[in-house]
Design a protein around this motif. Structure first.
Motif, PDB file in Angstrom:
ATOM      1  N   VAL A   1      -6.096   3.181  -6.036  1.00 15.50           N
ATOM      2  CA  VAL A   1      -5.506   4.356  -5.396  1.00 15.50           C
ATOM      3  C   VAL A   1      -6.272   5.578  -5.890  1.00 15.50           C
ATOM      4  O   VAL A   1      -6.208   5.934  -7.064  1.00 15.50           O
ATOM      5  CB  VAL A   1      -4.003   4.488  -5.719  1.00 15.50           C
ATOM      6  CG1 VAL A   1      -3.400   5.656  -4.958  1.00 15.50           C
ATOM      7  CG2 VAL A   1      -3.262   3.194  -5.397  1.00 15.50           C
TER       8      VAL A   1
ATOM      9  N   TYR B   1       1.950   6.783  -7.028  1.00 16.74           N
ATOM     10  CA  TYR B   1       0.823   7.490  -7.622  1.00 16.74           C
ATOM     11  C   TYR B   1       1.335   8.773  -8.271  1.00 16.74           C
ATOM     12  O   TYR B   1       2.207   9.434  -7.698  1.00 16.74           O
ATOM     13  CB  TYR B   1      -0.195   7.814  -6.520  1.00 16.74           C
ATOM     14  CG  TYR B   1      -1.403   8.562  -6.996  1.00 16.74           C
ATOM     15  CD1 TYR B   1      -2.511   7.888  -7.481  1.00 16.74           C
ATOM     16  CD2 TYR B   1      -1.432   9.950  -6.969  1.00 16.74           C
ATOM     17  CE1 TYR B   1      -3.620   8.581  -7.923  1.00 16.74           C
ATOM     18  CE2 TYR B   1      -2.541  10.640  -7.411  1.00 16.74           C
ATOM     19  CZ  TYR B   1      -3.629   9.952  -7.891  1.00 16.74           C
ATOM     20  OH  TYR B   1      -4.725  10.637  -8.334  1.00 16.74           O
TER      21      TYR B   1
ATOM     22  N   LYS C   1       0.829  -1.210   0.000  1.00 15.91           N
ATOM     23  CA  LYS C   1       0.000   0.000   0.000  1.00 15.91           C
ATOM     24  C   LYS C   1       0.863   1.259   0.000  1.00 15.91           C
ATOM     25  O   LYS C   1       0.587   2.215  -0.747  1.00 15.91           O
ATOM     26  CB  LYS C   1      -0.949  -0.019   1.208  1.00 15.91           C
ATOM     27  CG  LYS C   1      -2.050  -1.060   1.059  1.00 15.91           C
ATOM     28  CD  LYS C   1      -2.749  -1.402   2.354  1.00 15.91           C
ATOM     29  CE  LYS C   1      -3.601  -0.326   2.912  1.00 15.91           C
ATOM     30  NZ  LYS C   1      -4.358  -0.788   4.120  1.00 15.91           N
ATOM     31  N   GLU C   2       1.915   1.266   0.815  1.00  9.22           N
ATOM     32  CA  GLU C   2       2.822   2.419   0.849  1.00  9.22           C
ATOM     33  C   GLU C   2       3.469   2.640  -0.521  1.00  9.22           C
ATOM     34  O   GLU C   2       3.589   3.775  -0.979  1.00  9.22           O
ATOM     35  CB  GLU C   2       3.893   2.212   1.916  1.00  9.22           C
ATOM     36  CG  GLU C   2       3.377   2.322   3.328  1.00  9.22           C
ATOM     37  CD  GLU C   2       4.401   1.874   4.365  1.00  9.22           C
ATOM     38  OE1 GLU C   2       5.598   1.712   4.028  1.00  9.22           O
ATOM     39  OE2 GLU C   2       3.996   1.681   5.522  1.00  9.22           O
TER      40      GLU C   2
ATOM     41  N   GLU D   1       0.940   4.175  -2.976  1.00  8.23           N
ATOM     42  CA  GLU D   1       0.716   5.602  -2.719  1.00  8.23           C
ATOM     43  C   GLU D   1       1.933   6.425  -3.139  1.00  8.23           C
ATOM     44  O   GLU D   1       1.785   7.510  -3.697  1.00  8.23           O
ATOM     45  CB  GLU D   1       0.372   5.818  -1.245  1.00  8.23           C
ATOM     46  CG  GLU D   1      -1.002   5.266  -0.900  1.00  8.23           C
ATOM     47  CD  GLU D   1      -1.356   5.371   0.570  1.00  8.23           C
ATOM     48  OE1 GLU D   1      -0.520   5.839   1.389  1.00  8.23           O
ATOM     49  OE2 GLU D   1      -2.496   4.972   0.921  1.00  8.23           O
TER      50      GLU D   1
ATOM     51  N   SER E   1      -7.643   3.138  -1.509  1.00  7.91           N
ATOM     52  CA  SER E   1      -9.013   3.097  -0.993  1.00  7.91           C
ATOM     53  C   SER E   1      -9.490   1.663  -0.804  1.00  7.91           C
ATOM     54  O   SER E   1     -10.381   1.414   0.004  1.00  7.91           O
ATOM     55  CB  SER E   1      -9.960   3.859  -1.918  1.00  7.91           C
ATOM     56  OG  SER E   1      -9.979   3.258  -3.198  1.00  7.91           O
TER      57      SER E   1
ATOM     58  N   LYS F   1      -4.318   7.961  -2.322  1.00  6.68           N
ATOM     59  CA  LYS F   1      -4.505   7.097  -1.147  1.00  6.68           C
ATOM     60  C   LYS F   1      -5.154   5.785  -1.573  1.00  6.68           C
ATOM     61  O   LYS F   1      -6.117   5.783  -2.344  1.00  6.68           O
ATOM     62  CB  LYS F   1      -5.396   7.767  -0.103  1.00  6.68           C
ATOM     63  CG  LYS F   1      -4.768   8.960   0.565  1.00  6.68           C
ATOM     64  CD  LYS F   1      -3.658   8.519   1.468  1.00  6.68           C
ATOM     65  CE  LYS F   1      -3.063   9.682   2.235  1.00  6.68           C
ATOM     66  NZ  LYS F   1      -1.833   9.291   2.902  1.00  6.68           N
TER      67      LYS F   1
END
Length: 138
Positions: free
Chosen positions: A111, A20, A13-14, A17, A117, A115
């Motif tokens: 994302v 992105y 996840k990091e 993000e 989602s 963030k």
């Protein structure tokens, strides 16, 4: 079914993000036990797509081989692939389906505006993706 360590999904996840508004990607390393794929590590790879990083991902063969060598050195195997969909849902595209292989888990992270989602995991059954259950463990 995909079983994934909490720190592994958090790392993914990091990464999504951080990368992105481009698609991020990498490989899931772990082992298979019966009908469960157990993800113990995430192996980050650069998105090698030269032209469409905002809506396509590509893992270069050399990066796949690096991941495979690393997995073998740890007594693991490649059990899946992950990538993000910037500002799009966490379901596979036709492009994703065309490039997928059976017997792997495919985590897709949505994302939205930088963030994560949501995320879901998919497996290729025949010629179509089916969502698979995900269990997060400590």
């Amino acid at each position: 079914m995909l079983v994934i360590k909490r720190d592994v999904i958090e790392k993914i996840k990091e990464q999504a993000e951080r990368d992105y508004p481009y698609e991020t990607c990498g490989l899931l390393l772990g082992r298979t036990e019966g009908n469960k794929r157990i993800a113990l590590e995430a192996f980050e790879t650069p998105n090698a797509n030269p032209d469409r990083k905002h809506d396509r991902y590509e893992i270069a063969p050399k990066d796949y081989m690096r991941a495979e060598d690393y997995a073998i050195s740890k007594g693991l195997e490649i059990i899946g692939v992950y990538h993000s969909h910037p500002d799009h849902p966490d379901r596979p595209s036709e492009f994703d389906r065309q490039r997928a292989f059976p017997d792997l888990s495919y985590i897709i992270l949505s994302v939205q505006k930088g963030k994560v989602s949501s995320y879901r995991s998919w497996e290729l059954i025949g010629d179509k993706f089916e969502e698979e259950e995900v269990e997060v463990i400590e």
